[in-house]
Scaffold this motif. Structure first.
Motif, PDB file in Angstrom:
ATOM      1  N   THR A  99      32.701 -34.070   2.942  1.00 15.18           N
ATOM      2  CA  THR A  99      31.994 -33.379   4.024  1.00 15.18           C
ATOM      3  C   THR A  99      30.480 -33.422   3.841  1.00 15.18           C
ATOM      4  O   THR A  99      29.742 -33.599   4.814  1.00 15.18           O
ATOM      5  N   ILE A 100      30.007 -33.247   2.633  1.00 13.47           N
ATOM      6  CA  ILE A 100      28.565 -33.129   2.375  1.00 13.47           C
ATOM      7  C   ILE A 100      27.783 -34.367   2.824  1.00 13.47           C
ATOM      8  O   ILE A 100      26.750 -34.220   3.490  1.00 13.47           O
ATOM      9  N   PRO A 101      28.209 -35.592   2.516  1.00 11.32           N
ATOM     10  CA  PRO A 101      27.440 -36.747   3.006  1.00 11.32           C
ATOM     11  C   PRO A 101      27.378 -36.801   4.536  1.00 11.32           C
ATOM     12  O   PRO A 101      26.334 -37.135   5.102  1.00 11.32           O
ATOM     13  N   ALA A 102      28.479 -36.460   5.188  1.00 13.08           N
ATOM     14  CA  ALA A 102      28.477 -36.456   6.656  1.00 13.08           C
ATOM     15  C   ALA A 102      27.530 -35.373   7.181  1.00 13.08           C
ATOM     16  O   ALA A 102      26.798 -35.595   8.157  1.00 13.08           O
ATOM     17  N   LEU A 103      27.534 -34.226   6.536  1.00 10.19           N
ATOM     18  CA  LEU A 103      26.640 -33.140   6.930  1.00 10.19           C
ATOM     19  C   LEU A 103      25.182 -33.556   6.735  1.00 10.19           C
ATOM     20  O   LEU A 103      24.333 -33.299   7.596  1.00 10.19           O
ATOM     21  N   ARG A 104      24.918 -34.203   5.629  1.00  9.32           N
ATOM     22  CA  ARG A 104      23.550 -34.686   5.387  1.00  9.32           C
ATOM     23  C   ARG A 104      23.126 -35.643   6.486  1.00  9.32           C
ATOM     24  O   ARG A 104      22.007 -35.572   7.006  1.00  9.32           O
ATOM     25  N   GLY A 105      24.023 -36.570   6.856  1.00  9.84           N
ATOM     26  CA  GLY A 105      23.716 -37.516   7.934  1.00  9.84           C
ATOM     27  C   GLY A 105      23.443 -36.810   9.243  1.00  9.84           C
ATOM     28  O   GLY A 105      22.497 -37.164   9.968  1.00  9.84           O
ATOM     29  N   THR A 106      24.236 -35.803   9.539  1.00  7.64           N
ATOM     30  CA  THR A 106      24.031 -35.035  10.771  1.00  7.64           C
ATOM     31  C   THR A 106      22.665 -34.358  10.759  1.00  7.64           C
ATOM     32  O   THR A 106      21.935 -34.381  11.755  1.00  7.64           O
ATOM     33  N   LEU A 107      22.328 -33.758   9.623  1.00  5.48           N
ATOM     34  CA  LEU A 107      21.037 -33.073   9.511  1.00  5.48           C
ATOM     35  C   LEU A 107      19.869 -34.055   9.551  1.00  5.48           C
ATOM     36  O   LEU A 107      18.823 -33.759  10.141  1.00  5.48           O
ATOM     37  N   GLU A 108      20.049 -35.225   8.938  1.00  6.00           N
ATOM     38  CA  GLU A 108      19.005 -36.245   9.018  1.00  6.00           C
ATOM     39  C   GLU A 108      18.819 -36.707  10.451  1.00  6.00           C
ATOM     40  O   GLU A 108      17.680 -36.865  10.915  1.00  6.00           O
ATOM     41  N   ASP A 109      19.929 -36.917  11.166  1.00  6.30           N
ATOM     42  CA  ASP A 109      19.844 -37.312  12.575  1.00  6.30           C
ATOM     43  C   ASP A 109      19.155 -36.221  13.391  1.00  6.30           C
ATOM     44  O   ASP A 109      18.341 -36.520  14.276  1.00  6.30           O
ATOM     45  N   ALA A 110      19.468 -34.974  13.106  1.00  6.57           N
ATOM     46  CA  ALA A 110      18.832 -33.860  13.814  1.00  6.57           C
ATOM     47  C   ALA A 110      17.345 -33.824  13.493  1.00  6.57           C
ATOM     48  O   ALA A 110      16.517 -33.562  14.374  1.00  6.57           O
TER      49      ALA A 110
END
Length: 145
Positions: free
Chosen positions: A118-129
């Motif tokens: 989950t954490i890498p996907a969350l990081r990607g989401t936050l980077e995209d945001a």
């Protein structure tokens, strides 16, 4: 059957019961020994959260503890069915404690595994945001000019 034979059979059964109990205790000790050390689960030298989670997941592995527990349960069950143990409550309690410890480690490992994915996907989401915010800020700056 002679009295000597009956006496010998009782003695042999007593020896077998003692050996069976020793086998159960040995397997339990091996199982406890195969579990991770508390410090391995608690301490880390990772540089980021993903490294911490990967290290923790590795530390939570039960190794050969399950196989040793199976051996202990096998000999314990055999001894109980043969009515070979005078008092087996301590063995039964230790088997239950070990099963609980292994179950706790397995549950924790599953939870850490979930976080690890989950954490890498969350990081990607936050980077995209963050990129979207940066783009919006750039658009706002351009509109002001």
């Amino acid at each position: 059957m002679s009295q000597a034979t009956l006496g010998d059979d009782e003695e042999l059964f007593g020896e077998a019961a003692t050996e069976m109990r020793a086998d159960v205790e040995s397997s339990l000790a091996d199982a406890w020994g195969a579990l991770p050390d508390a410090d391995d689960v608690w301490e880390t030298d990772a540089d980021n959260v993903l490294g911490v989670l990967n290290g923790l997941n590795s530390a939570l592995e039960v190794g050969d503890a399950e196989a040793h527990l199976r051996d202990a349960k096998k000999w314990f069950t055999m001894g109980q069915r043969a009515d070979a143990f005078d008092d087996a409550d301590d063995l039964k309690a230790e088997i239950a404690d070990l099963e609980a410890a292994i179950a706790d480690l397995s549950r924790a490992s599953e939870q850490v595994g979930d976080l690890t994915s989950t954490i890498p996907a969350l990081r990607g989401t936050l980077e995209d945001a963050g990129l979207a915010d940066d783009a919006a800020d750039d658009d706002a700056d351009e509109a002001e000019e």
